[in-house]
Write an enzyme that holds these catalytic residues in place. Structure first.
Site, PDB file in Angstrom:
ATOM      1  N   CYS A   1       0.865  -1.182   0.000  1.00  0.00           N
ATOM      2  CA  CYS A   1       0.000   0.000   0.000  1.00  0.00           C
ATOM      3  C   CYS A   1       0.902   1.232   0.000  1.00  0.00           C
ATOM      4  O   CYS A   1       2.104   1.130   0.210  1.00  0.00           O
ATOM      5  CB  CYS A   1      -0.842   0.037   1.258  1.00  0.00           C
ATOM      6  SG  CYS A   1      -1.766  -1.483   1.523  1.00  0.00           S
TER       7      CYS A   1
ATOM      8  N   ARG B   1       1.496   1.657  -5.903  1.00  0.00           N
ATOM      9  CA  ARG B   1       1.718   0.682  -4.829  1.00  0.00           C
ATOM     10  C   ARG B   1       0.459  -0.102  -4.462  1.00  0.00           C
ATOM     11  O   ARG B   1       0.511  -1.080  -3.725  1.00  0.00           O
ATOM     12  CB  ARG B   1       2.233   1.398  -3.576  1.00  0.00           C
ATOM     13  CG  ARG B   1       3.517   2.155  -3.803  1.00  0.00           C
ATOM     14  CD  ARG B   1       3.957   2.855  -2.543  1.00  0.00           C
ATOM     15  NE  ARG B   1       4.217   1.911  -1.484  1.00  0.00           N
ATOM     16  CZ  ARG B   1       5.355   1.279  -1.298  1.00  0.00           C
ATOM     17  NH1 ARG B   1       6.363   1.493  -2.119  1.00  0.00           N
ATOM     18  NH2 ARG B   1       5.500   0.426  -0.310  1.00  0.00           N
TER      19      ARG B   1
ATOM     20  N   TRP C   1      -3.699  -1.943  -1.362  1.00  0.00           N
ATOM     21  CA  TRP C   1      -3.685  -3.207  -2.097  1.00  0.00           C
ATOM     22  C   TRP C   1      -4.049  -4.241  -1.053  1.00  0.00           C
ATOM     23  O   TRP C   1      -3.259  -4.534  -0.150  1.00  0.00           O
ATOM     24  CB  TRP C   1      -2.309  -3.463  -2.692  1.00  0.00           C
ATOM     25  CG  TRP C   1      -2.237  -4.667  -3.562  1.00  0.00           C
ATOM     26  CD1 TRP C   1      -2.717  -4.788  -4.845  1.00  0.00           C
ATOM     27  CD2 TRP C   1      -1.641  -5.933  -3.243  1.00  0.00           C
ATOM     28  NE1 TRP C   1      -2.458  -6.050  -5.323  1.00  0.00           N
ATOM     29  CE2 TRP C   1      -1.811  -6.771  -4.368  1.00  0.00           C
ATOM     30  CE3 TRP C   1      -1.000  -6.451  -2.125  1.00  0.00           C
ATOM     31  CZ2 TRP C   1      -1.352  -8.088  -4.399  1.00  0.00           C
ATOM     32  CZ3 TRP C   1      -0.542  -7.755  -2.155  1.00  0.00           C
ATOM     33  CH2 TRP C   1      -0.723  -8.559  -3.292  1.00  0.00           C
TER      34      TRP C   1
ATOM     35  N   ASN D   1       0.904   0.200   6.005  1.00  0.00           N
ATOM     36  CA  ASN D   1       1.321  -0.602   4.856  1.00  0.00           C
ATOM     37  C   ASN D   1       2.050  -1.817   5.416  1.00  0.00           C
ATOM     38  O   ASN D   1       3.082  -1.664   6.061  1.00  0.00           O
ATOM     39  CB  ASN D   1       2.253   0.231   3.965  1.00  0.00           C
ATOM     40  CG  ASN D   1       2.964  -0.601   2.923  1.00  0.00           C
ATOM     41  OD1 ASN D   1       2.433  -1.597   2.460  1.00  0.00           O
ATOM     42  ND2 ASN D   1       4.163  -0.182   2.545  1.00  0.00           N
ATOM     43  N   GLY D   2       1.495  -3.001   5.193  1.00  0.00           N
ATOM     44  CA  GLY D   2       2.146  -4.207   5.702  1.00  0.00           C
ATOM     45  C   GLY D   2       1.118  -5.193   6.218  1.00  0.00           C
ATOM     46  O   GLY D   2      -0.068  -5.097   5.895  1.00  0.00           O
TER      47      GLY D   2
ATOM     48  N   GLU E   1       9.702 -12.943 -20.571  1.00  0.00           N
ATOM     49  CA  GLU E   1       9.391 -11.559 -20.207  1.00  0.00           C
ATOM     50  C   GLU E   1       8.287 -10.988 -21.112  1.00  0.00           C
ATOM     51  O   GLU E   1       7.379 -10.296 -20.642  1.00  0.00           O
ATOM     52  CB  GLU E   1      10.685 -10.720 -20.282  1.00  0.00           C
ATOM     53  CG  GLU E   1      10.538  -9.237 -20.059  1.00  0.00           C
ATOM     54  CD  GLU E   1       9.978  -8.852 -18.688  1.00  0.00           C
ATOM     55  OE1 GLU E   1       9.807  -9.716 -17.818  1.00  0.00           O
ATOM     56  OE2 GLU E   1       9.660  -7.665 -18.525  1.00  0.00           O
TER      57      GLU E   1
ATOM     58  N   LYS F   1       4.693  -9.625 -19.786  1.00  0.00           N
ATOM     59  CA  LYS F   1       4.183  -8.278 -20.080  1.00  0.00           C
ATOM     60  C   LYS F   1       2.769  -8.359 -20.640  1.00  0.00           C
ATOM     61  O   LYS F   1       1.890  -7.610 -20.234  1.00  0.00           O
ATOM     62  CB  LYS F   1       5.062  -7.543 -21.107  1.00  0.00           C
ATOM     63  CG  LYS F   1       6.395  -7.056 -20.674  1.00  0.00           C
ATOM     64  CD  LYS F   1       6.396  -5.889 -19.727  1.00  0.00           C
ATOM     65  CE  LYS F   1       6.298  -6.327 -18.306  1.00  0.00           C
ATOM     66  NZ  LYS F   1       7.461  -6.717 -17.580  1.00  0.00           N
TER      67      LYS F   1
ATOM     68  N   GLU G   1       0.166  -9.555 -17.900  1.00  0.00           N
ATOM     69  CA  GLU G   1      -0.127  -8.697 -16.755  1.00  0.00           C
ATOM     70  C   GLU G   1      -0.873  -7.425 -17.125  1.00  0.00           C
ATOM     71  O   GLU G   1      -1.638  -6.912 -16.308  1.00  0.00           O
ATOM     72  CB  GLU G   1       1.124  -8.381 -15.926  1.00  0.00           C
ATOM     73  CG  GLU G   1       2.123  -7.466 -16.548  1.00  0.00           C
ATOM     74  CD  GLU G   1       3.329  -7.213 -15.645  1.00  0.00           C
ATOM     75  OE1 GLU G   1       3.192  -7.244 -14.417  1.00  0.00           O
ATOM     76  OE2 GLU G   1       4.414  -6.984 -16.186  1.00  0.00           O
TER      77      GLU G   1
ATOM     78  N   HIS H   1       7.809 -30.492 -27.341  1.00  0.00           N
ATOM     79  CA  HIS H   1       7.572 -31.392 -26.206  1.00  0.00           C
ATOM     80  C   HIS H   1       6.223 -31.132 -25.535  1.00  0.00           C
ATOM     81  O   HIS H   1       6.015 -31.522 -24.396  1.00  0.00           O
ATOM     82  CB  HIS H   1       8.712 -31.263 -25.192  1.00  0.00           C
ATOM     83  CG  HIS H   1      10.038 -31.656 -25.765  1.00  0.00           C
ATOM     84  ND1 HIS H   1      10.392 -32.972 -25.978  1.00  0.00           N
ATOM     85  CD2 HIS H   1      11.065 -30.906 -26.223  1.00  0.00           C
ATOM     86  CE1 HIS H   1      11.602 -33.015 -26.526  1.00  0.00           C
ATOM     87  NE2 HIS H   1      12.028 -31.768 -26.685  1.00  0.00           N
TER      88      HIS H   1
ATOM     89  N   LYS I   1       2.895  -2.495  -7.649  1.00  0.00           N
ATOM     90  CA  LYS I   1       4.224  -2.292  -8.216  1.00  0.00           C
ATOM     91  C   LYS I   1       5.280  -3.123  -7.505  1.00  0.00           C
ATOM     92  O   LYS I   1       6.160  -3.687  -8.140  1.00  0.00           O
ATOM     93  CB  LYS I   1       4.587  -0.807  -8.161  1.00  0.00           C
ATOM     94  CG  LYS I   1       5.954  -0.476  -8.737  1.00  0.00           C
ATOM     95  CD  LYS I   1       5.996  -0.720 -10.223  1.00  0.00           C
ATOM     96  CE  LYS I   1       7.376  -0.517 -10.809  1.00  0.00           C
ATOM     97  NZ  LYS I   1       7.492  -1.220 -12.098  1.00  0.00           N
TER      98      LYS I   1
HETATM   99  O1  M6R Z   1      10.708  -4.650  -7.472  1.00  0.00           O
HETATM  100  P1  M6R Z   1      11.098  -6.025  -7.949  1.00  0.00           P
HETATM  101  O2  M6R Z   1      11.968  -5.995  -9.137  1.00  0.00           O
HETATM  102  O3  M6R Z   1      11.675  -6.871  -6.848  1.00  0.00           O
HETATM  103  O4  M6R Z   1       9.731  -6.694  -8.383  1.00  0.00           O
HETATM  104  C1  M6R Z   1       9.672  -8.011  -8.826  1.00  0.00           C
HETATM  105  C2  M6R Z   1       8.355  -8.306  -9.480  1.00  0.00           C
HETATM  106  O5  M6R Z   1       7.301  -8.116  -8.576  1.00  0.00           O
HETATM  107  C3  M6R Z   1       8.111  -7.429 -10.704  1.00  0.00           C
HETATM  108  O6  M6R Z   1       9.133  -7.556 -11.631  1.00  0.00           O
HETATM  109  C4  M6R Z   1       6.767  -7.814 -11.374  1.00  0.00           C
HETATM  110  O7  M6R Z   1       6.845  -9.094 -11.902  1.00  0.00           O
HETATM  111  C5  M6R Z   1       6.385  -6.798 -12.454  1.00  0.00           C
HETATM  112  N1  M6R Z   1       4.982  -6.522 -12.379  1.00  0.00           N
HETATM  113  C6  M6R Z   1       6.683  -7.260 -13.823  1.00  0.00           C
HETATM  114  O8  M6R Z   1       6.310  -6.347 -14.793  1.00  0.00           O
END
Ligand code: M6R
Length: 615
Positions: free
Chosen positions: A2, A27, A75, A101-102, A488, A492, A495, A511, A610
């Site tokens: 958060c 966040r 969040w 936050n936590g 990757e 992208k 998500e 396979h 994030k």
């Molecule tokens: O801040 P970090 O690099 O540790 O975060 C890791 C993942 O949470 C982050 O890369 C996440 O997968 C992203 N949403 C990818 O776009």
């Protein structure tokens, strides 16, 4: 995770809090709330939804006056996102308000105990338990708020960054952190509190980042006091000058932060190697590496731990380290690593990669690796973040604030840092020939120009996006250095557009995944000229014979794949090891355009945050 914001001083708190929450919305964005004290009473407004919903609601339902206020963008962890579970939470007396936050892990027994003592609860949150615990402690011995917060936190198991004030004493805010970040901006007899410095960047460039297990009482007309939560000892405040500027955290004319961040890559890659890469002199100088050079050169193994996109950068680095420096590398999800009993020795170098530097699993994995005697090197973007502080040494990526939830520039700058480390080790170990070493150095230096050229694929990716925007599934294939890029690219797409996508090593297709291919299935194949080109061309033929739709990322001028593929995206030529810095660009753009065309919220995709500061 958060975002929390607080203000106390001589200005109206509302505009600062609401703007701050907007900046922290990356966040968490499933609900938001704020509370102000207007000299007579608390003015509280909270709602399920985004900060803009809160703004609309607060403007209607409360007076917006007051020079003290706290706010929260959520969040959800405990309790579904709804108005009641939104923060701030108020204690039973109506005097104390808190944002958090936590996670308070032991909130259930604490709640039971408080219920026995007559407390009632409106929400399902752990935070409402915490604010009532503080009140209970405060009442028992008629304590000052700071002391009550401290004693209450000593009963708590979990993670927190909190901001709390008492309407009966509206000249102070008490803040504390354990496991979640908290920054305090220091102005002229005014204080700004936030999960990161972005909410107060235009007001002050002086900030303190609280360390874990520290708390502070920010009080008007008094200097700031920081104490250790456990033993009450005083800590000397370390005031840092912020490097961030306002322009960096605004969209700068782009429709979305993600697009802005994609386009920033040429310049941030340059920022990443500036002062470190000296191609003309054949040198790489990175203080964190040089100071610990023997750790690296004597390492029996490098273990890379990370999550999500950072884990993908780690996979690229595995190929690069083994090729350049001939050191065995293993790459692990931090979340798996921390819960098994990994074999680690003091001959291991652990590289932790994290954009935010706050990812809970990566942080926990670092702590475990340190306990077992490994040397931990952090590769983080956010300066002063928990992972950067927890590591023995490290290197920042200098990518500037990444606000879009989908990581883009973090990925390419992480690869840049890791490539430089691998080249430095290769030089010492003599594992690359002189010519190879100098060629890679020069090529890395030229990468910003090549990435700029790769950005010219924007138009073609937009056209391709319009063809496949309604797809339900998508496959991404790559080999060698570009296998992690396939992962990757798929991440992208899923998500931000919510299209199911899978990344595979191209040769693995036969396979299993090949069964998925029919005329409905778009397959993105990463097929640059260097590397395993002929093998990938064979894979393309296999897809074609099963009527799959082929979108190929190829080296400029490749006619062979053009003849086979439904669409080609041309990128500049490069060596195989450095190609991920280029092949990833059109994949970022493709997912961006598809998400926009599907009407998705690109910067704040559903269910995500994030940085994942909880398990
Ligand atoms: O801040 P970090 O690099 O540790 O975060 C890791 C993942 O949470 C982050 O890369 C996440 O997968 C992203 N949403 C990818 O776009």
């Amino acid at each position: 995770m958060c975002g929390i914001v607080g203000y106390i001083g001589h200005r109206e708190a509302y505009p600062i809090v609401i703007k701050g929450l907007k900046r922290l919305e990356y966040r968490g964005y499933d609900s938001a709330g704020l509370v102000l004290y207007d000299g007579a009473d608390l003015k509280l407004s909270k709602t399920k939804g985004k900060v803009s919903d809160l703004e609309a609601k607060a403007t209607k339902e409360i007076s917006l006056n007051g020079t003290i206020g706290i706010g929260h963008t959520r969040w959800a962890t405990h309790g579904v996102p709804n108005d009641v579970n939104s923060h701030p939470h108020v204690s039973n007396s109506g005097n104390l308000v808190i944002v958090h936050n936590g996670i308070i892990e032991n909130y259930e027994p604490l709640k039971k105990e408080l219920i026995k003592r007559g407390y009632t609860f409106k929400s399902d949150t752990d935070t409402e338990v915490l604010v009532n615990l503080i009140e209970d402690v405060q009442k028992k011995d008629n304590l000052k708020l700071g002391k009550a917060v401290q004693l209450a936190l000593n009963q708590v198991v979990g993670a927190y960054a909190i901001c709390v004030f008492d309407k009966q004493k509206p000249d102070e805010i008490v803040v504390a952190r354990l496991g979640s970040p908290l920054a305090i901006g220091i102005g002229e007899n005014e204080y700004f509190i936030a999960s990161d410095a972005s909410p107060f960047i235009e007001y002050t460039s002086n900030a303190i980042y609280l360390e874990d297990e520290e708390m502070a009482i920010v009080r008007l007309h008094k200097s700031l006091k920081i104490r250790k939560i456990k033993d009450d000892s005083l800590v000397d405040p370390y005031i840092q000058e912020l490097q961030m500027n306002l322009e960096q955290i605004e969209k700068g004319g782009y429709d979305h932060f993600m697009l802005k961040e994609i386009y920033e890559q040429p310049s941030v890659i340059k920022d990443t190697y500036r002062g470190r890469l000296h191609a003309n002199e054949g040198m790489i100088k990175m203080a964190g590496v040089e100071d610990n050079i023997e750790k690296f050169t004597n390492a029996h193994r490098i273990l890379i731990i990370a999550c999500g996109t950072s884990w993908h950068a780690g996979l690229v680095a595995e190929y690069i380290f083994e090729e350049f420096a001939r050191i065995p590398v293993e790459v692990e999800y931090a979340s798996e690593f921390r819960y098994r009993n990994p074999i680690i020795t003091d001959k291991d170098v652990v590289i932790a990669i994290s954009q935010s530097g706050e990812t809970a699993d990566t942080l926990a994995a670092i702590k475990l690796a340190k306990e077992k005697g490994a040397f931990v090197f952090g590769v983080c973007n956010v300066v002063g973040s928990s992972i950067s502080r927890e590591s023995h040494a490290g290197a920042y990526t200098h990518a500037g604030p990444e606000i879009g939830v989908a990581s883009t520039k973090a990925f390419t700058t992480q690869i840049t840092v890791l490539t430089m480390i691998a080249l430095r080790l290769a030089k010492i170990k003599g594992t690359l020939s002189k010519t190879e070493y100098h060629t890679y150095l020069s090529e890395l230096e030229m990468m910003p120009e090549k990435v700029q050229e790769a950005l010219l694929t924007n138009e073609v990716t937009k056209e391709i996006a319009s063809v496949y925007k309604n797809a339900s599934n998508c496959l991404y294939l790559g080999r060698g250095y570009n296998f992690p890029v396939a992962l990757e690219g798929a991440l992208k797409l899923k998500e931000i557009s919510y299209i199911h996508a899978e990344g595979y090593p191209a040769a693995e297709m036969k396979h299993g995944p090949i069964a998925l291919i029919d005329e409905q299935m778009p397959v993105v194949v990463i097929a640059p000229k260097q590397g395993h080109y002929d093998k990938v061309v064979s894979n393309i033929q296999e897809i074609k014979s099963r009527s799959g739709k082929i979108i190929a990322v190829v080296t400029k001028g490749d006619e062979q794949v053009r003849a086979l593929a439904d669409h080609v995206i041309e990128i500049p030529e490069s060596s195989d090891p450095l190609s991920p810095l280029l092949t990833t660009i059109p994949l970022q753009l493709l997912s961006y355009h598809i998400a926009v065309m599907r009407g998705c919220n690109v910067d704040q995709p559903r269910n995500l945050a994030k940085s994942v500061t909880v398990e």
